[in-house]
Design a protein around this motif. Sequence first.
Motif, PDB file in Angstrom:
ATOM      1  N   ILE A  63       7.911 -64.131   8.663  1.00 35.65           N
ATOM      2  CA  ILE A  63       7.635 -63.021   7.758  1.00 35.65           C
ATOM      3  C   ILE A  63       6.431 -63.383   6.890  1.00 35.65           C
ATOM      4  N   VAL A  64       5.359 -62.614   7.042  1.00 34.76           N
ATOM      5  CA  VAL A  64       4.122 -62.869   6.307  1.00 34.76           C
ATOM      6  C   VAL A  64       4.236 -62.337   4.885  1.00 34.76           C
ATOM      7  N   ARG A  65       4.693 -61.108   4.757  1.00 33.41           N
ATOM      8  CA  ARG A  65       4.870 -60.522   3.431  1.00 33.41           C
ATOM      9  C   ARG A  65       5.735 -59.269   3.528  1.00 33.41           C
ATOM     10  N   LYS A  66       6.317 -58.897   2.391  1.00 35.09           N
ATOM     11  CA  LYS A  66       7.040 -57.632   2.289  1.00 35.09           C
ATOM     12  C   LYS A  66       6.054 -56.502   2.013  1.00 35.09           C
ATOM     13  N   ILE A  67       6.370 -55.339   2.552  1.00 33.06           N
ATOM     14  CA  ILE A  67       5.587 -54.136   2.262  1.00 33.06           C
ATOM     15  C   ILE A  67       6.487 -53.208   1.461  1.00 33.06           C
ATOM     16  N   PRO A  68       6.142 -52.895   0.206  1.00 28.07           N
ATOM     17  CA  PRO A  68       7.038 -52.097  -0.641  1.00 28.07           C
ATOM     18  C   PRO A  68       7.226 -50.687  -0.105  1.00 28.07           C
ATOM     19  N   PRO A  69       8.358 -50.048  -0.443  1.00 26.79           N
ATOM     20  CA  PRO A  69       8.689 -48.727   0.112  1.00 26.79           C
ATOM     21  C   PRO A  69       7.588 -47.688  -0.030  1.00 26.79           C
ATOM     22  N   GLU A  70       6.919 -47.660  -1.176  1.00 29.18           N
ATOM     23  CA  GLU A  70       5.915 -46.620  -1.403  1.00 29.18           C
ATOM     24  C   GLU A  70       4.685 -46.778  -0.505  1.00 29.18           C
ATOM     25  N   LYS A  71       4.524 -47.953   0.112  1.00 30.31           N
ATOM     26  CA  LYS A  71       3.379 -48.196   0.996  1.00 30.31           C
ATOM     27  C   LYS A  71       3.692 -47.883   2.457  1.00 30.31           C
ATOM     28  N   THR A  72       4.936 -47.511   2.758  1.00 32.78           N
ATOM     29  CA  THR A  72       5.336 -47.331   4.153  1.00 32.78           C
ATOM     30  C   THR A  72       5.610 -45.881   4.520  1.00 32.78           C
ATOM     31  N   VAL A  73       5.367 -44.947   3.576  1.00 31.92           N
ATOM     32  CA  VAL A  73       5.699 -43.545   3.838  1.00 31.92           C
ATOM     33  C   VAL A  73       4.543 -42.620   3.470  1.00 31.92           C
ATOM     34  N   TRP A  74       4.510 -41.494   4.163  1.00 28.27           N
ATOM     35  CA  TRP A  74       3.527 -40.459   3.894  1.00 28.27           C
ATOM     36  C   TRP A  74       3.693 -39.977   2.457  1.00 28.27           C
ATOM     37  N   PRO A  75       2.620 -39.930   1.663  1.00 23.90           N
ATOM     38  CA  PRO A  75       2.758 -39.514   0.263  1.00 23.90           C
ATOM     39  C   PRO A  75       3.284 -38.088   0.140  1.00 23.90           C
ATOM     40  N   LEU A  76       4.261 -37.880  -0.732  1.00 24.75           N
ATOM     41  CA  LEU A  76       4.799 -36.540  -0.943  1.00 24.75           C
ATOM     42  C   LEU A  76       3.727 -35.574  -1.437  1.00 24.75           C
ATOM     43  N   ALA A  77       2.732 -36.099  -2.140  1.00 29.08           N
ATOM     44  CA  ALA A  77       1.654 -35.246  -2.643  1.00 29.08           C
ATOM     45  C   ALA A  77       0.880 -34.571  -1.517  1.00 29.08           C
ATOM     46  N   GLU A  78       0.937 -35.147  -0.307  1.00 27.08           N
ATOM     47  CA  GLU A  78       0.231 -34.595   0.849  1.00 27.08           C
ATOM     48  C   GLU A  78       1.187 -33.923   1.826  1.00 27.08           C
ATOM     49  N   SER A  79       2.439 -33.766   1.434  1.00 27.60           N
ATOM     50  CA  SER A  79       3.459 -33.259   2.347  1.00 27.60           C
ATOM     51  C   SER A  79       3.292 -31.772   2.653  1.00 27.60           C
ATOM     52  N   LYS A  80       3.613 -31.416   3.903  1.00 32.12           N
ATOM     53  CA  LYS A  80       3.651 -30.019   4.322  1.00 32.12           C
ATOM     54  C   LYS A  80       5.089 -29.565   4.561  1.00 32.12           C
ATOM     55  N   CYS A  81       6.040 -30.391   4.142  1.00 32.41           N
ATOM     56  CA  CYS A  81       7.455 -30.082   4.325  1.00 32.41           C
ATOM     57  C   CYS A  81       7.896 -29.022   3.312  1.00 32.41           C
ATOM     58  N   PRO A  82       8.508 -27.924   3.747  1.00 31.48           N
ATOM     59  CA  PRO A  82       8.954 -26.875   2.821  1.00 31.48           C
ATOM     60  C   PRO A  82      10.035 -27.343   1.849  1.00 31.48           C
ATOM     61  N   LEU A  83      10.713 -28.462   2.171  1.00 24.69           N
ATOM     62  CA  LEU A  83      11.773 -28.961   1.306  1.00 24.69           C
ATOM     63  C   LEU A  83      11.226 -29.669   0.077  1.00 24.69           C
ATOM     64  N   VAL A  84       9.955 -30.043   0.118  1.00 27.05           N
ATOM     65  CA  VAL A  84       9.351 -30.780  -0.990  1.00 27.05           C
ATOM     66  C   VAL A  84       8.889 -29.805  -2.063  1.00 27.05           C
ATOM     67  N   LYS A  85       9.373 -30.017  -3.264  1.00 21.08           N
ATOM     68  CA  LYS A  85       9.011 -29.138  -4.363  1.00 21.08           C
ATOM     69  C   LYS A  85       7.512 -29.228  -4.661  1.00 21.08           C
ATOM     70  N   ALA A  86       6.956 -28.122  -5.066  1.00 22.87           N
ATOM     71  CA  ALA A  86       5.526 -28.081  -5.373  1.00 22.87           C
ATOM     72  C   ALA A  86       5.142 -29.098  -6.420  1.00 22.87           C
ATOM     73  N   SER A  87       6.053 -29.369  -7.355  1.00 24.35           N
ATOM     74  CA  SER A  87       5.751 -30.328  -8.426  1.00 24.35           C
ATOM     75  C   SER A  87       5.630 -31.743  -7.912  1.00 24.35           C
ATOM     76  N   SER A  88       6.198 -32.014  -6.718  1.00 24.16           N
ATOM     77  CA  SER A  88       6.120 -33.350  -6.129  1.00 24.16           C
ATOM     78  C   SER A  88       4.806 -33.565  -5.423  1.00 24.16           C
ATOM     79  N   ARG A  89       4.098 -32.490  -5.149  1.00 23.49           N
ATOM     80  CA  ARG A  89       2.860 -32.615  -4.376  1.00 23.49           C
ATOM     81  C   ARG A  89       1.678 -32.984  -5.266  1.00 23.49           C
TER      82      ARG A  89
END
Length: 417
Positions: A391-417
């Motif tokens: 194991i070289v290093r841990k990658i924190p959760p926020e670095k492994t997911v598509w940012p909600l601010a750029e989401s096109k998912c209808p379930l994501v509230k506008a305030s999260s974008r």
Amino acid sequence: MLRSRALQAHWRIPRMRRIACVLLLLAQPVAARAQVSGDVVKIGVLTDMAGVTADITGKGSVVAAEMAVTEIGGAVLGKPIQIVSADHQHKADVGTAIARRWFDVEDVDAIVDVPNSGVALAVQSLAREKKRIVLYSGPGTTALTNEQCSPYGFHWTYDTYAVSHGTASAVVKAGGGTWFILASDYAFGHQLQQDATSVIAALGGKVLGSARHPLNTSDFSSFLLSAQSSGAKVIGLANAGNDTVNAMRQAGEFGLVQGGQSLAALILFLQDVHALGLRDAQGTYLTTASYWDMNEATRAWSKAFFAKTGMMPSMLHAGVYGAVRHYLKAVASAGTDDAGRVATTMRTIPVEDVFSEDASIREDGRVTRTMYLVRVKKPSDSKYPWDYFDIVRKIPPEKTVWPLAESKCPLVKASSR
């Protein structure tokens, strides 16, 4: 006469109340039985039993689901838990037909695994229509929690964003600035190629060329010759399972690494390294959601898995286990197997299993978790069977997911974008 009618009315009221009470008492057992449809919680493992990803999913995914059921106690809300399984053969029509039969005829409450992004997207559409839960461990496309998200869909283990950002960024930062990308020609490979290209460009690198191959290709010679002639420092493999293994083996036969180029497997699994051997795989960077040999808890679970399968678990097997365990905990907490109530509960209760670190479920259904950049060991550094990763290093959760601010998912509230 008036007095007689008044008395009749007086006695009718208690009688009506008595009838209402009887009806209420009769209804109570029915309501209790309705907590679990069909008096069984049924989970379907839709997987690849004989194809290109059978080793990293397949029968191992079924065993992982069964181990989660055993760990829960074999029952939930006083009702038995049943695991069924089927092979989708990497065909969207086959996978959808199985899922439809499970939902409409066999009363399956939830589906898990679903390796192959094309199949997963087809099942997502059906499950949204039928209001049934699907827990994705095997597929990689980010569309499952982006433009094609569902209130009943949960992307559990990884996606192309996570593995491309972990691996491609590490290779570029290590000096691999020019790339040729060889991708499998279906939704997963396309997305992985696109995500890796974005990472490479953002870090100042450049993709000099690319090629796409059919799923389950046996001869990569023409693709590898194109990669060799491109002059790229890095040949990125945006495929999975046996396709990755075969491409890496044939790259070795062509002498690409000896000629000065390096390989970067944008997704590589423990079983792939086992098939290749450390001599051919050593030094390869990869990103994983779990590793069997991290601590005492992961080792204990993995040894029990090994006793049933003859191999240590891939991150996809670990994901199936964690997803099934969390789903059953949510059923118990919600007091029902109703999909809407269980989906809501899944998003609120903590994600806890031996392979999940700092994990939680976002509103779009994506499980965020700590992931790990690892490097394949040299043969001389491996101390025991299946001891393959540093194991070289841990990658924190926020670095492994598509940012909600750029989401096109209808379930994501506008305030999260």
